[in-house]
Design an enzyme around this catalytic site. Structure first.
Site, PDB file in Angstrom:
ATOM      1  N   ASP A 142       0.895   4.990  -0.354  1.00  0.00           N
ATOM      2  CA  ASP A 142       0.345   6.441  -0.326  1.00  0.00           C
ATOM      3  C   ASP A 142       0.920   7.407  -1.318  1.00  0.00           C
ATOM      4  OD1 ASP A 142      -1.657   6.200   1.778  1.00  0.00           O
ATOM      5  OD2 ASP A 142       0.118   5.715   3.301  1.00  0.00           O
ATOM      6  N   HIS A 181       0.810  -1.246   0.077  1.00  0.00           N
ATOM      7  CA  HIS A 181      -0.095  -0.041   0.232  1.00  0.00           C
ATOM      8  C   HIS A 181       0.848   1.158   0.001  1.00  0.00           C
ATOM      9  CE1 HIS A 181      -3.078   2.789   0.507  1.00  0.00           C
ATOM     10  NE2 HIS A 181      -2.741   3.178   1.700  1.00  0.00           N
ATOM     11  N   ASP A 196      -7.712   1.559   2.316  1.00  0.00           N
ATOM     12  CA  ASP A 196      -7.282   2.506   3.279  1.00  0.00           C
ATOM     13  C   ASP A 196      -8.107   3.758   3.554  1.00  0.00           C
ATOM     14  OD1 ASP A 196      -5.579   3.154   5.462  1.00  0.00           O
ATOM     15  OD2 ASP A 196      -4.111   4.647   4.167  1.00  0.00           O
ATOM     16  N   HIS A 249      -6.343   9.698  -0.532  1.00  0.00           N
ATOM     17  CA  HIS A 249      -7.113   9.802   0.695  1.00  0.00           C
ATOM     18  C   HIS A 249      -6.371  10.180   1.908  1.00  0.00           C
ATOM     19  CE1 HIS A 249      -4.989   5.791   0.530  1.00  0.00           C
ATOM     20  NE2 HIS A 249      -4.785   5.917   1.843  1.00  0.00           N
TER      21      HIS A 249
END
Length: 982
Positions: A48, A46, A170, A414
């Site tokens: 970001d 994951h 997320d 996000h």
């Protein structure tokens, strides 16, 4: 050198191999066993797109003292490990990072990666430019960033690069509109990992972690299989094999530390727990986490061993079968299992991780950045449309437009639009968005020089108009041309405000006709901003009517030629129209406002034949441990609404009436009503917010009426359909609200919040995402700004205490109030929503006199039914334009409408047109979408079922009759077309 040798060796084999039919997608999934529990092991990272570090810092592995993360190395090592073993799998999610990596690769490496993709070993999941937030985003921007990401994958890999599954693991809560977007793109399902702790507990017990989401009240076929991961998105507890972790590796030699038995025992025990909570004999276990796989050899070496030794036990009677897999392959197995699942109809807001932590603060965090993102979308739509009309073709123009698309994709992330990033990352988001907006303005200007009769026009934009500052007019507005672009389909009439000196002006339209105008003073609190250029202290206001492009000419005149003045009525009231000494009345032909002279507050609104006592003021939450993510009220008694002491001045013009109110040293506003406009505008200014050493302050505006709403209110879902809310209640479970009753009733408001009773309806529309609620009958509150003193403990590691120009952040924004009879259509709210989201964009040039240039005609979209929105018009490829149209009325407000796109097709010199899924990248005729059976929906079949398009996809060419270009739209339907042109 070892890695390079492997790459070159395999590359040679790849390039020498005979071309084979691609076996990507579901055909590439490993075989499962029907008589066993199939464990789908999903390797993933994951990554970001900005959070604790900037986008580039994450990609390059820079500033690892903040967080050790380097995405380029993750992709490098994953590719090298996938090459070694054809059984291995990996999912790539964030297209922005992958595209950056791809640009740096050699043709040899690209050939290797294409082979991995074509064999389903490297699969793209989600596919958007970033993993977008779902609370603060507008649906237009979400669709755009999926279009950008999926187009890159389609251009690069073809059909094998197209994701089939959403992966929103997320974001901090999940919207119904996001699910609707997935369904309209033809996705087969989505997975996420955050859900309210009470909801998750109930679903665990009811085997309801997977469900069928009815994602639209207006579109019956918009349904999506949705699954919640058993334990967030991180690896199995105790089985993190990444270099960032400290869990035990699997040791399978004759070492004293050999731990195969205990490791396999523990993993199977965990798998058994998971299997108990799902309805099929398939379970998905993610193996990864934030920025993992930077040394992928460690991960894969241990996963290889885990698979080997778990499966070896089958010979001894074990019922567990473990395979490398992906969310796509897991969903395929679930679909083949033909089970029934519960229904979901609303959404997953707010997200509560415990009784004291409702993640509702981020609905408002960093309000200026949330507004700046909306500005970015605004110029993006303008620049895209103008580029298509003007047929801009230079490399620089294409690059500037693509950069703006990509940066807007980053801003949907996000931890971007949410305001949950570190301050230095927020600064970087501002920097790249500002640069991208300037590129968009330059592109739009180039188009306008081709399309208008101003071939030498500057077409400059002023990005600080919200504080009435414009460099182009600071030295005077004499001989200024204001060119207005309307990104909406239909002709619009809007008031335009231009910062000017206190002089007399005349405004004329393109035909030389004088347009009524007046000069209004800028509020004193805005003039007092230390960082504002004080050259202009007034605004010139005039009403413009624009189809697509319209120019208005401003010149300075003698006072006798102008009637620009407004009447100033200062307190105490004299010569004002009053019912008695206690009230001041301000009104246009459509709206009457009544203010209480003693308190200084608004007390009554009359419009649309309805009168209602509405008191509007500001309130403060004094909070101890709120943070960027979480809004935590410290004490119920610490919420105070200002009830009096408000100073105000009325400015009474022929076009616009303004009430300038001062609530405190850091809160002021303008209440504005304009002639012929059916809404009340509230332009607020908040900051610098004071704080105490141990307490932060969160500012809300509160509208209190006597409407008997009975605990019910309505909020929008990403700017589209409304969702019914009921105070203290949820759709599927009973929330625990004793500790945080206010925060637990907050919802994301991206465009509208409303309440009503049997007689009256009150709606508020906003200009950016905010948190809001109705804590009392007849009352609406919206949180506008937050300044906090400590972190909330969810990772960002900083207090939300924004500073700008050497002082705490000041924010300015707008709200719009519409009061109507309850039995009237809410269509007016819908139409206003569109106007506020995409108003006229202002471009400024000098009027150099007559010109021989002729303006190029533009297509008129006024033939479109009134409920049809021009959602997208943009260059798609060198010889293609994407057209996306939407019936923005819902099934109660609207009806089925039909119209013809042949005129726009001909204007663009169209050769042929094809219809696609929502994202523009898959022919609609090729869409084949998994259909799942919902409980209570009749008998379940024995074979897997599929959806195809509910209507015949439009396909036509220039030789066919106009009738072949007819488009029908049901309420809330969006249709997407690619027009190929000469």
């Amino acid at each position: 050198m070892k890695f390079l040798g492997i790459v070159l060796c395999v590359a040679f084999l790849v390039l020498q191999a005979k071309s084979a039919q691609a076996v990507c997608g579901y055909e590439s999934c490993h075989e499962t066993k029907s008589n066993m529990i199939n464990i789908h092991l999903v390797p993933h990272s994951h990554d970001d797109v900005g959070w604790l570090k900037t986008v580039d810092q994450y990609y390059y592995g820079h500033r690892n003292n903040i967080q050790h993360a380097g995405v380029q190395y993750i992709i490098d090592t994953v590719i090298s490990e996938l090459i070694k073993n054809p059984d291995r799998r990996f999912i790539q999610v964030e297209t922005s990072f992958f595209a950056k990596w791809w640009d740096e690769q050699s043709e040899t490496m690209r050939a290797i990666v294409r082979k991995l993709v074509n064999e389903g070993r490297l699969q793209f999941i989600n596919g958007a430019w970033s993993m977008n937030d779902e609370a603060a985003v507008n649906y237009q921007s979400v669709i755009d960033q999926f279009t950008v990401g999926l187009k890159f994958l389609d251009d690069t890999f073809g059909v094998c690069g197209r994701p089939r599954v959403g992966w929103q693991i997320d974001p901090f809560g999940h919207s119904r509109e996001q699910a609707s977007i997935y369904a309209q793109m033809g996705f087969d399902g989505e997975f996420f990992s955050r859900m309210d702790h009470n909801d998750k507990g109930r679903r665990m017990n009811d085997l309801a972690l997977e469900m069928i989401w009815d994602a639209s009240e207006s579109l019956s076929q918009v349904k999506l299989f949705t699954g919640l991961l058993y334990t967030f998105y991180w690896e199995t507890p105790g089985f993190c094999f990444d270099v960032h972790c400290s869990d035990d590796p699997i040791i399978d030699t004759d070492s004293y530390d050999n731990n195969v038995k205990s490791r396999v025992d523990d993993f199977i025990a965990y798998a058994a727990q998971v299997a108990e909570k799902f309805r099929t004999n398939h379970i998905m276990i993610p193996m990864g986490g934030d920025f993992q796989y930077e040394d992928a050899e460690v991960n894969y070496k241990n996963m290889d061993k885990l698979i080997k030794y778990v499966n070896e036990r089958q010979s001894s009677g074990s019922k567990y079968n473990i395979i490398y897999s992906t969310p796509t392959c897991y969903l395929n197995s679930v679909h083949k299992s033909v089970q029934s699942y519960p229904n979901k109809t609303l959404d997953f807001f707010p997200y509560g991780s415990d009784t004291n932590s409702f993640w509702t603060g981020y609905y408002t965090s960093r309000p200026t950045q949330k507004r700046f993102e909306r500005d970015g979308n605004h110029i993006l739509q303008v620049a895209k449309q103008l580029s298509a009309f003007a047929e801009l073709s230079s490399a620089e123009q294409k690059e500037d437009l693509e950069y703006l698309r990509e940066i807007m994709g980053v801003m949907q992330h996000h931890d971007a639009i949410t305001g949950t990033e570190k301050q230095h990352v927020s600064d970087d988001y501002d920097r790249i968005l500002y640069d991208a907006i300037l590129g968009g303005v330059k592109t739009a200007g180039a188009a306008l020089r081709k399309l208008t009769n101003l071939p030498n026009g500057e077409f400059e934009s002023c990005l600080r108009l919200n504080i009435s500052e414009c460099a182009f007019t600071k030295d005077g507005a004499d001989n200024v041309v204001v060119t207005l672009y309307n990104p909406l389909a239909h002709t619009t009439k809007q008031y335009v405000r231009v910062p000017v000196r206190n002089e007399n002006y005349q405004v004329t339209d393109e035909k030389g006709r004088v347009v009524a105008s007046e000069v209004v003073p800028v509020p004193a609190e805005v003039l007092a901003l230390e960082f504002r250029d004080s050259s202009t202290q007034h605004e010139l206001v005039f009403k413009a009517s624009v189809d697509k492009i319209g120019s208005y000419y401003i010149k300075k005149v003698d006072g006798k030629e102008s009637s620009n003045g407004v009447r100033i009525i200062s307190q105490p009231k004299q010569n004002a129209e009053t019912y008695d000494d206690e009230e001041t009345v301000v009104q246009t032909s459509l709206i009457k406002l009544v203010l209480d002279n003693k308190t200084g507050l608004l007390k009554r609104v009359e419009m649309n034949g309805v009168s209602e006592n509405i008191e509007q003021s500001y309130g403060l939450y004094r909070t101890y441990d709120s943070g960027a993510y979480v809004f935590r009220q410290y004490n119920q008694g610490d919420f105070v609404i200002q009830k009096d002491g408000v100073e105000f001045t009325v400015y009474d013009g022929a076009l616009v009436k303004e009430v300038h109110q001062r609530f405190s040293d850091y809160i002021s506003q303008v209440i504005r009503i304009s002639e012929d406009k059916p809404y009340v505008e509230f332009e607020w200014l908040v900051g610098p917010i004071p704080v105490e050493e141990d307490f932060g302050t969160e500012v809300v505006t509160v509208f209190s009426s006597e409407i008997a709403s009975d605990g019910v209110f309505y909020t929008d879902s990403n700017g589209r359909e409304l969702i019914r809310r009921e105070k203290d209640k949820r759709e599927d479970f009973s929330p625990e609200l004793a500790v945080q009753p206010t925060s637990g009733n907050y919802y994301p408001i991206t465009s509208r919040i409303a309440l009503q009773d049997s007689k009256k309806r009150l709606a508020l529309l906003n200009d950016r995402a905010q948190g809001g609620s109705s804590m009392k009958d007849g009352q609406i509150e919206l949180m506008l700004h937050r300044r906090l003193v400590r972190d909330d403990g969810y990772g960002v590691g900083e207090a939300l205490n924004e500073q700008k120009y050497g002082q705490p952040m000041i924010a300015r924004g707008k709200l719009f109030l519409i009061l109507n009879a309850a039995d009237e259509s809410t269509s007016a709210e819908r139409e206003a929503e569109k106007e506020f989201h995409l108003p006229l964009w202002k471009f400024f040039s000098r009027n150099t006199g007559s010109t021989t240039a002729a303006a190029k005609s533009l297509p008129s979209f006024d033939d479109f039914p009134k409920s049809v929105h021009l959602l997208t018009l943009e260059p798609f490829n060198d010889d293609e334009v994407l057209l996306r149209v939407e019936n923005f009325k819902d099934h109660i407000e609207g009806k089925v409408v039909s119209f013809n796109i042949r005129p726009i097709f001909d204007y663009l010199n169209g050769v042929e047109v094809r219809e696609t899924t929502l994202d523009g990248n898959l022919p609609l005729s090729d869409m084949k979408q998994f259909k799942f059976h919902a409980e209570g929906s009749g008998a379940r079949g024995s074979e897997p079922e599929y959806y195809t398009s509910s209507h015949k996809p439009l396909a036509a060419n220039q030789t066919q009759d106009a009738g072949e270009f007819a488009v029908t739209l049901y309420p809330m339907q969006i249709r997407t077309f690619i027009i190929k042109h000469e």
